[in-house]
Structure formats: structure tokens, C-alpha cells
Design a protein around this motif. Structure first.
Motif, PDB file in Angstrom:
ATOM      1  N   SER A 278      39.847  36.691  35.634  1.00 11.27           N
ATOM      2  CA  SER A 278      41.256  36.286  35.627  1.00 11.27           C
ATOM      3  C   SER A 278      41.346  34.771  35.768  1.00 11.27           C
ATOM      4  N   ALA A 279      42.485  34.218  35.359  1.00  6.34           N
ATOM      5  CA  ALA A 279      42.709  32.773  35.445  1.00  6.34           C
ATOM      6  C   ALA A 279      42.700  32.320  36.907  1.00  6.34           C
ATOM      7  N   ARG A 281      40.993  33.603  39.455  1.00  6.73           N
ATOM      8  CA  ARG A 281      39.611  33.522  39.958  1.00  6.73           C
ATOM      9  C   ARG A 281      38.908  32.299  39.383  1.00  6.73           C
ATOM     10  N   ARG A 282      39.127  32.035  38.104  1.00  2.00           N
ATOM     11  CA  ARG A 282      38.523  30.866  37.449  1.00  2.00           C
ATOM     12  C   ARG A 282      38.978  29.591  38.162  1.00  2.00           C
ATOM     13  N   ARG A 322      42.415  35.255  25.236  1.00  2.00           N
ATOM     14  CA  ARG A 322      42.055  35.791  26.555  1.00  2.00           C
ATOM     15  C   ARG A 322      40.936  34.959  27.186  1.00  2.00           C
ATOM     16  N   ASP A 325      41.360  31.544  29.199  1.00  2.00           N
ATOM     17  CA  ASP A 325      41.930  31.614  30.544  1.00  2.00           C
ATOM     18  C   ASP A 325      40.899  31.896  31.627  1.00  2.00           C
ATOM     19  N   VAL A 326      39.769  32.478  31.245  1.00  2.00           N
ATOM     20  CA  VAL A 326      38.867  33.012  32.269  1.00  2.00           C
ATOM     21  C   VAL A 326      37.463  32.395  32.229  1.00  2.00           C
TER      22      VAL A 326
END
Ligand SMILES: *Cc1c(COP(=O)(O)O)cnc(C)c1O
Length: 353
Positions: A278-279, A281-282, A322, A325-326
Motif C-alpha cells: 500500500s502507499a 506502507r511505502r 497500481r 503507489d507501492v
């Protein structure tokens, strides 16, 4: 606290000596060293021809030119890639047609290439993302010339085939952040002598009897000597990169994902790009590493996706949309010290994810 940079070239006494030798020789423009770099690549890739050029971008442009790509022709390329490819296509007055990537290895998806084909398609540019070989054999099936963009992958393999030997033309880059560098520089490789002749003819722009517009895409011998010196160390660099990548993989095994190569593919670990799920967590990992003195980058941002530059409907490119973002790219280069690697591993293990 010394900051660990995301990128750093690996340069030593050999490089200093190689450049110094050129300076002392009195010949600094394109000359014997550029020719030597070409022979190095021809031996490395097992025959064919090579033309040393000013950059990876000029090599891509010239690849399109010698393949006869021009006004009105369409060229397929992935949307998840640097804008250099788009620039080369526009400079050749051709039309870019972008396709989505696979989430396994971030390479162009052959199924999406097939959907993008029209009767105007003249060539397909296929980068080997972060050193992982794209599926050139599948893309060759469409019967069009494939330009392998090997800027991030010299030394990699697909089965027994070296990266750069499966397309009609391959291009390499010696920019400062690549696996081997000349500061700047590029190289066009092909097994087709006719294409190599055309590229050479284009590069020798000055004092020609038969005029047509050619451009100065020459590499200096200063750059070539530096690149040759680095080329001698390529295998050692690749092995070191793999050692570091293995350490990182161990440290993040349960908390993040990573590129998966196709069966038989031997990557060269140009970059170590984590998939964080997920963004949030990144961004959390990025902030944690930053506050502990480790620089990271988001390797491709959403606005850089070529379909966004071209104002196309983003919902047609779901994988790329997708992934931007991660993903997070960690420092990975042979100039990293053992201490720095250990520090990064410890941070990965303790990161609050
Ligand atoms: C760096 C790079 C280029 C451009 O090379 P330059 O030498 O910087 O012009 C093209 N394609 C890919 C995949 C690259 O990584």
C-alpha cells in the motif's frame, strides 16, 4: 550521520588512469577507445556490430532511424518507463503507442503489445526493467523489429541468450547511474550488418560527399576509456549487486514483495525495488529510512507514466497505475560498504510496517 546515497558510481584508480591515458595521448575525441568499446561489446555479445554513441537516448533514436521508422509510423513501448523512450520516438516523428506492464517483473506485457498492434506499427521498444529480462521471444512472434532497451541490463541472461542478442537492435547506456558508466554515452548493437552500416554512416556527419541531415552523436574517447574500464569490471559488479540483493531479500522476506523473473532469467539487479502492498506502507518505510540516513527513490512516479504525459485514460493501464503507489527503490551499487549494507538490512528488519 553520513547519508547513504541512493546512487553512486563505483570509480577507482583504474578509471583515473584510463582517463588520464586518453588525456595524455592528445586524442580526446571519438577515436581508438570508442572503437575499442565497440569491439568489447561485439566480443561480449558473440559477434555482430556495435556503434558507440553519445547517449542511450540518441542510440534509441538512431535505432528507429536505421529501421526506417518515420512520420506516421507507430512504435509500441511500455507506459512504465523513463521519458527518454518517448523523446526518441517523437524526435523520429513517429507516434508512440503505450502498453501496460506485467506485475510479476514490471516488463511490458506481450498480451498488451498484441492489443496495441495496428497496420501502422513499425517497431516495438522493449526495456529490461531494473535488469530483469522482458519476454523478447514472445514479442518477436508479432513479426516486427524489436529494439531491446538494455540500458539497465548489460550482462543479464534469458536462458542461454545474453540480453541484447534477441532483438533486431539493442541499445545500451553509460549514464552515471547505470551498471557501467562513462559519465554519459550509449551504444547501438545489432547482428544485422546493414543496420550497423547505416548507424555508422549517420554518426560520421562531417565533410560527407553525399549529404543528408545527420546529427553529431559521437562519444568522446574520454567517455569510452572510462566505460571500457568499467566494462572490465562488469561481471564483478553484477556479482556484488547480487550479493547485496540477496541480503536485502533475506531482510524483507516477510514484509515486502519483489520482482519475479521469468523462468530461466538471470537478472543483473540494476535496482532493488520493493513492493510494499500500500502507499501508506511505502511512505512509512521511506520516512523511516530517510530519518535514519538512507536515501531511497520512488523509481517511477504516477505523473511520469507515459500515458499520463500523453493524457490517455489511466484506467487502461491498471498495473502501472497500481505499482507506482507501492514501489520503493533502495540503494544498490557496488560502492556500498559492508557497514552500509548491514545498516540498511537492520533498518529493513526493524521498520515499523
Ligand atoms: C537510462 C535509460 C535510457 C536513456 O539513456 P541515456 O544514456 O540517459 O540517454 C533509456 N532507457 C532506459 C531503460 C534507461 O534506463
Amino acid at each position: 550521520m553520513d547519508v547513504i546515497k541512493h546512487n553512486k558510481p563505483c570509480l577507482g584508480e583504474e578509471e583515473k588512469l584510463a582517463v588520464w591515458n586518453v588525456l595524455s595521448s592528445g586524442w580526446i575525441a571519438q577515436g581508438p577507445e570508442a572503437e575499442g568499446l565497440e569491439s568489447d561489446f561485439v566480443s561480449f555479445l558473440g559477434g555482430g556490430g556495435a556503434v558507440a554513441l553519445s547517449s542511450g537516448t540518441s542510440s534509441l533514436y538512431l535505432a528507429l532511424k536505421v529501421l526506417g521508422v518515420g512520420r506516421g509510423d507507430e512504435v509500441i513501448l511500455p507506459t512504465y518507463v523513463c521519458s527518454a523512450l518517448l523523446n526518441a520516438i517523437f524526435m523520429a516523428e513517429a507516434r508512440p503507442v503505450v502498453a501496460d506492464i506485467r506485475d510479476s517483473d514490471f516488463n511490458i506485457d506481450p498480451g498488451e503489445v498484441e492489443k496495441a498492434l495496428t497496420d501502422k506499427t513499425k517497431a516495438i521498444i522493449v526495456p529490461h526493467t531494473y535488469g530483469f529480462s522482458a519476454d523478447i521471444p514472445a514479442i518477436r512472434e508479432f513479426g516486427l523489429p524489436v529494439i531491446e532497451d538494455a540500458a539497465q541490463a548489460p550482462g543479464g541472461f534469458r536462458g542461454q541468450f545474453r540480453i541484447g542478442t534477441l532483438g533486431a537492435i539493442a541499445v545500451f547506456s553509460f549514464y552515471a547511474t547505470k551498471l557501467i558508466t562513462g559519465g554519459q554515452g550509449g551504444l547501438l548493437f545489432s547482428r544485422n550488418e546493414g543496420l550497423i552500416e547505416k548507424a555508422r554512416d549517420y554518426r560520421e556527419f562531417d565533410c560527407r560527399k553525399e549529404y543528408y541531415p545527420r546529427f553529431n552523436f559521437k562519444m568522446t574517447d574520454i567517455q569510452a576509456a572510462l566505460a571500457r574500464c568499467q566494462f572490465k569490471r562488469l561481471e564483478q559488479f553484477i556479482n556484488r549487486r547480487k550479493e547485496i540483493a540477496d541480503r536485502y531479500l533475506e531482510a524483507i522476506s516477510s514484509t515486502a514483495g519483489f520482482q519475479t523473473p521469468d523462468p530461466g532469467v538471470e537478472p543483473v539487479y540494476y535496482r532493488f525495488v520493493l513492493l510494499l502492498g500500500s502507499a501508506e506502507r511505502r511512505d512509512r518505510l521511506r520516512a523511516y529510512l530517510h530519518s535514519n540516513g538512507v536515501e531511497t527513490i520512488v523509481p517511477v512516479e504516477r505523473y511520469e507514466l507515459l500515458h499520463n504525459y500523453l493524457n490517455l485514460d489511466p484506467s487502461r493501464f491498471p498495473v502501472s497505475e497500481r505499482i507506482v503507489d507501492v514501489t520503493l527503490s533502495l540503494p544498490l551499487y557496488p560502492a556500498l560498504t559492508g557497514e552500509e549494507i548491514t545498516k540498511i538490512c537492520r533498518l529493513l528488519e526493524t521498520a515499523p510496517l
